[in-house]
Structure formats: structure tokens, C-alpha cells
Design a protein around this motif. Structure first.
Motif, PDB file in Angstrom:
ATOM      1  N   ALA A 229       0.838  -1.205   0.000  1.00 17.62           N
ATOM      2  CA  ALA A 229       0.000   0.000   0.000  1.00 17.62           C
ATOM      3  C   ALA A 229       0.875   1.258   0.000  1.00 17.62           C
ATOM      4  O   ALA A 229       0.629   2.212  -0.760  1.00 17.62           O
ATOM      5  CB  ALA A 229      -0.930  -0.008   1.205  1.00 17.62           C
ATOM      6  N   THR A 230       1.924   1.258   0.826  1.00 17.90           N
ATOM      7  CA  THR A 230       2.835   2.409   0.874  1.00 17.90           C
ATOM      8  C   THR A 230       3.615   2.525  -0.436  1.00 17.90           C
ATOM      9  O   THR A 230       3.826   3.626  -0.955  1.00 17.90           O
ATOM     10  CB  THR A 230       3.814   2.259   2.054  1.00 17.90           C
ATOM     11  OG1 THR A 230       3.067   2.222   3.271  1.00 17.90           O
ATOM     12  CG2 THR A 230       4.797   3.427   2.108  1.00 17.90           C
ATOM     13  N   LEU A 231       4.034   1.380  -0.966  1.00 16.91           N
ATOM     14  CA  LEU A 231       4.771   1.386  -2.226  1.00 16.91           C
ATOM     15  C   LEU A 231       3.902   1.917  -3.364  1.00 16.91           C
ATOM     16  O   LEU A 231       4.375   2.685  -4.217  1.00 16.91           O
ATOM     17  CB  LEU A 231       5.256  -0.027  -2.557  1.00 16.91           C
ATOM     18  CG  LEU A 231       6.010  -0.197  -3.872  1.00 16.91           C
ATOM     19  CD1 LEU A 231       7.255   0.677  -3.910  1.00 16.91           C
ATOM     20  CD2 LEU A 231       6.366  -1.662  -4.096  1.00 16.91           C
ATOM     21  N   LEU A 232       2.622   1.535  -3.392  1.00 17.23           N
ATOM     22  CA  LEU A 232       1.715   2.014  -4.428  1.00 17.23           C
ATOM     23  C   LEU A 232       1.621   3.536  -4.401  1.00 17.23           C
ATOM     24  O   LEU A 232       1.713   4.195  -5.453  1.00 17.23           O
ATOM     25  CB  LEU A 232       0.323   1.396  -4.225  1.00 17.23           C
ATOM     26  CG  LEU A 232      -0.772   1.867  -5.183  1.00 17.23           C
ATOM     27  CD1 LEU A 232      -0.431   1.514  -6.627  1.00 17.23           C
ATOM     28  CD2 LEU A 232      -2.123   1.247  -4.799  1.00 17.23           C
ATOM     29  N   VAL A 233       1.477   4.110  -3.221  1.00 15.81           N
ATOM     30  CA  VAL A 233       1.404   5.571  -3.103  1.00 15.81           C
ATOM     31  C   VAL A 233       2.705   6.204  -3.570  1.00 15.81           C
ATOM     32  O   VAL A 233       2.704   7.209  -4.297  1.00 15.81           O
ATOM     33  CB  VAL A 233       1.099   5.968  -1.643  1.00 15.81           C
ATOM     34  CG1 VAL A 233       1.207   7.486  -1.465  1.00 15.81           C
ATOM     35  CG2 VAL A 233      -0.298   5.499  -1.246  1.00 15.81           C
ATOM     36  N   ALA A 234       3.823   5.619  -3.200  1.00 15.60           N
ATOM     37  CA  ALA A 234       5.128   6.167  -3.583  1.00 15.60           C
ATOM     38  C   ALA A 234       5.310   6.160  -5.095  1.00 15.60           C
ATOM     39  O   ALA A 234       5.796   7.135  -5.683  1.00 15.60           O
ATOM     40  CB  ALA A 234       6.244   5.373  -2.902  1.00 15.60           C
ATOM     41  N   LEU A 235       4.919   5.073  -5.725  1.00 23.80           N
ATOM     42  CA  LEU A 235       5.061   4.969  -7.183  1.00 23.80           C
ATOM     43  C   LEU A 235       4.166   5.978  -7.888  1.00 23.80           C
ATOM     44  O   LEU A 235       4.570   6.619  -8.861  1.00 23.80           O
ATOM     45  CB  LEU A 235       4.740   3.543  -7.628  1.00 23.80           C
ATOM     46  CG  LEU A 235       5.743   2.459  -7.204  1.00 23.80           C
ATOM     47  CD1 LEU A 235       5.163   1.072  -7.436  1.00 23.80           C
ATOM     48  CD2 LEU A 235       7.064   2.617  -7.943  1.00 23.80           C
ATOM     49  N   GLN A 236       2.934   6.109  -7.401  1.00 25.88           N
ATOM     50  CA  GLN A 236       2.012   7.059  -8.020  1.00 25.88           C
ATOM     51  C   GLN A 236       2.480   8.502  -7.809  1.00 25.88           C
ATOM     52  O   GLN A 236       2.355   9.337  -8.709  1.00 25.88           O
ATOM     53  CB  GLN A 236       0.605   6.844  -7.458  1.00 25.88           C
ATOM     54  CG  GLN A 236      -0.017   5.529  -7.902  1.00 25.88           C
ATOM     55  CD  GLN A 236      -1.342   5.238  -7.238  1.00 25.88           C
ATOM     56  OE1 GLN A 236      -1.661   5.794  -6.179  1.00 25.88           O
ATOM     57  NE2 GLN A 236      -2.141   4.364  -7.846  1.00 25.88           N
ATOM     58  N   GLN A 237       3.046   8.791  -6.642  1.00 28.44           N
ATOM     59  CA  GLN A 237       3.579  10.136  -6.391  1.00 28.44           C
ATOM     60  C   GLN A 237       4.779  10.429  -7.283  1.00 28.44           C
ATOM     61  O   GLN A 237       5.061  11.594  -7.593  1.00 28.44           O
ATOM     62  CB  GLN A 237       3.957  10.275  -4.916  1.00 28.44           C
ATOM     63  CG  GLN A 237       2.756  10.366  -3.986  1.00 28.44           C
ATOM     64  CD  GLN A 237       3.150  10.420  -2.519  1.00 28.44           C
ATOM     65  OE1 GLN A 237       4.291  10.088  -2.153  1.00 28.44           O
ATOM     66  NE2 GLN A 237       2.216  10.835  -1.673  1.00 28.44           N
ATOM     67  N   ALA A 238       5.480   9.370  -7.701  1.00 32.28           N
ATOM     68  CA  ALA A 238       6.618   9.531  -8.613  1.00 32.28           C
ATOM     69  C   ALA A 238       6.170   9.647 -10.071  1.00 32.28           C
ATOM     70  O   ALA A 238       7.004   9.722 -10.973  1.00 32.28           O
ATOM     71  CB  ALA A 238       7.582   8.358  -8.457  1.00 32.28           C
ATOM     72  N   GLY A 239       4.849   9.636 -10.293  1.00 34.92           N
ATOM     73  CA  GLY A 239       4.319   9.810 -11.639  1.00 34.92           C
ATOM     74  C   GLY A 239       4.247   8.535 -12.449  1.00 34.92           C
ATOM     75  O   GLY A 239       4.099   8.578 -13.671  1.00 34.92           O
ATOM     76  N   LEU A 240       4.303   7.369 -11.779  1.00 39.67           N
ATOM     77  CA  LEU A 240       4.247   6.090 -12.481  1.00 39.67           C
ATOM     78  C   LEU A 240       2.848   5.495 -12.391  1.00 39.67           C
ATOM     79  O   LEU A 240       2.170   5.624 -11.362  1.00 39.67           O
ATOM     80  CB  LEU A 240       5.257   5.111 -11.875  1.00 39.67           C
ATOM     81  CG  LEU A 240       6.723   5.566 -11.864  1.00 39.67           C
ATOM     82  CD1 LEU A 240       7.596   4.494 -11.224  1.00 39.67           C
ATOM     83  CD2 LEU A 240       7.202   5.899 -13.267  1.00 39.67           C
TER      84      LEU A 240
END
Length: 299
Positions: A229-240
Motif C-alpha cells: 500500500a505504501t509502495l503504491l502511493v510512492a510509485l504514483q507520487q513519482a508519476g508512475l
């Protein structure tokens, strides 16, 4: 061949299909995929002149559907297996179609045998049919005129595994003889088996098209961590573009090295990181439609 050129359909301020262009080649099965509400059925209805396009056009063997004389002899169509007269028997339904197309009544018996409806089932009223039986009857109706082109919307819906295998064989034989087949389905694994080409639509626009080999070879990554869940947010915040995978972990529209760098920067420990090339159509579908899916992937 089916040629779709700039096909657009609007309803007031809503654009259901937006500048859709692709070609369905003869001798091949083209899988037409997209989330619910993406515009698949509207596009197929416009091909068959059941919905008028706002702009653009579709041609079947070089003609608009409405300009084809006796179209059932050229284009076999199944858009809704439920939309059949419940008060008629299966045989009566096919006989009406045969007479409308000027066909010999013997063609009805040939089609009933082809789709596996027994004489007893053919005498039953359609209102008492299961969904699978209605699908078989609808496919029989589509094939009745010995068409060169098939347009089928969710033809495997309601079929059991044996019925799906039968339909797969039927379509393979049809295209091997030079026929053109456009097939929409939410059964991604079946489409992966039978389709030669793929067209993916999302929010009314084409998001990918090409041969099955081309689309499934496109890069991307599958990643798992102790905290997805945390990784998903991080990836989306990175524009992926990243979405949850039905099998666990995440599917990301980026190379593994890029995904790994995001995880390192955020201090997230990964338990798996690999290219998604081997993940098949389901993973690729998730990547392509991540921003468009309403209810996730349907298998």
C-alpha cells in the motif's frame, strides 16, 4: 476487413467513443478489450449501424453496414444474446432469420447441429433457455448467412469450459478459411489464447493496438514489498502508473530499475521485482487501463 476511421459518439456533454481508429484484418481474430464503460459495445453498435456515429465512419468490406444488401449474408453479428424473442422456439428464431435472408430452411438444421443445440432443445422456447444456450443460438444466428465477417460482443459469456473450447475452435476455423472476426470479451485468458491482434480501449479512446506478440512484449514491472500500500502511493507520487495485481503485488508501467529506485528512495524493502513480460494479457491489460478501470479486472 473492418476499417474504423475516427469513430466518435457523444451524448450531450459525454463522449462515449472518442476518435477511434483501427483495422480488423481478414484471416485473423482481433480481440477488443477495455474496462466496463470504456466504449466497446458502443463502437460495435456503430459498426453494425445500430448507433449512429457523431463523426467518423466504419466500413465492412469497403462499405458502410447500412449500404450492404442483405447484410446477414456478409456480416454475422451477436451483440446481446439476451435480446431474442422469448416466445419463439430456437428453431423458429433461426427459421425467421433464414427466411429473411432468403436461405434454404436446411441451413437451420446445419446451424443447430454446428452449435450443439439438440432437436429437443431446438423445440423449446427461447425464454426457457440458459444463458449458454442463448449464446449458442446467437452464434448460430450470426453464422446462418455464411458471412465473411463476424462481430461478436462477449460471445463466451455463459458458456461452460467445453463451450468455450468449442467457440475457440469455431473461430479458429472461421479465420483459417479467410474470415474476419472482431471479438470483445472480459475473459482475458481466453482472448490471449485465441486472438491474433489486440485493440485496447479506455474512456472511449484507443490506448493500445497491435499484434498480441507486440503488446505482450511491451516493458513494465511486477513488484512486491512488505508494504504494498505504501509502495503504491510512492510509485504514483513519482508519476508512475501502478495498480494492484489480482495475484498480489503491483503492476507498474515502468522498467524494473525505475521502480527499484523509487523503492530505495522511500526506504521500502522489496521482496520481488521483475519484468512483467511473462505475466500475460491480464497484467498488460492492468497496465494499459489502470486509469480507466471502474471495477478492476474481470477474469
Amino acid at each position: 476487413m473492418i476499417e474504423i476511421q475516427g469513430l466518435t459518439r457523444t451524448y450531450g456533454a459525454t463522449t462515449a467513443v472518442d476518435d477511434v481508429t483501427f483495422t480488423v484484418e481478414p484471416g485473423r481474430v482481433t480481440g477488443f478489450l477495455g474496462p466496463n464503460g470504456a466504449g466497446k459495445s458502443t463502437t460495435m453498435r456503430m459498426i453494425c449501424a445500430l448507433t449512429r456515429p457523431t463523426s467518423g465512419q466504419s466500413l465492412v468490406l469497403g462499405r458502410r453496414y447500412e449500404d450492404i444488401p442483405n447484410p446477414g449474408r456478409t456480416v454475422g453479428v451477436l451483440l446481446d444474446a439476451q435480446a431474442q424473442h422469448g416466445g419463439r422456439t430456437g428453431r423458429e428464431a433461426l427459421t425467421v432469420s433464414a427466411l429473411t435472408m432468403g436461405l434454404d430452411r436446411r441451413r437451420v438444421d446445419e446451424m443447430l447441429e454446428l452449435v450443439g443445440l439438440t432437436p429437443a432443445e431446438a423445440r423449446r422456447r427461447v425464454g426457457g433457455y440458459s444463458l449458454g444456450m442463448r449464446q449458442r443460438l446467437g452464434i448460430a444466428n450470426a453464422l446462418l448467412g455464411d458471412p465473411q465477417v463476424l462481430v461478436l460482443d462477449e460471445p463466451a459469456n455463459g458458456l461452460d469450459p467445453a463451450g468455450i473450447h468449442w467457440m475457440r475452435t469455431l473461430l479458429a476455423d472461421f479465420t483459417r478459411a479467410g474470415g474476419t472476426a472482431l471479438l470483445s470479451s472480459h475473459l482475458l485468458r481466453e482472448v490471449e489464447v485465441i486472438a491474433d491482434d489486440l485493440v485496447v480501449i479506455g474512456r472511449g479512446r484507443i490506448v493500445a493496438r497491435g499484434t498480441k506478440a507486440e503488446l505482450l512484449a511491451t516493458g513494465g514491472a511486477v513488484v512486491r514489498s512488505a508494504d504494498d500500500a505504501t509502495l503504491l502511493v510512492a510509485l504514483q507520487q513519482a508519476g508512475l502508473d501502478a495498480v494492484e495485481s489480482p495475484g498480489g503485488g503491483l503492476v507498474v508501467e515502468a522498467e524494473p530499475a525505475v521502480v527499484g529506485r523509487v523503492a530505495v528512495d522511500r526506504g521500502i524493502a522489496l521482496t520481488e521485482l521483475r519484468p512483467s513480460d511473462g505475466g500475460g494479457l491480464e497484467e498488460r491489460f492492468l497496465q494499459l487501463t489502470a486509469a480507466d478501470a471502474r471495477e478492476g479486472v474481470h477474469r
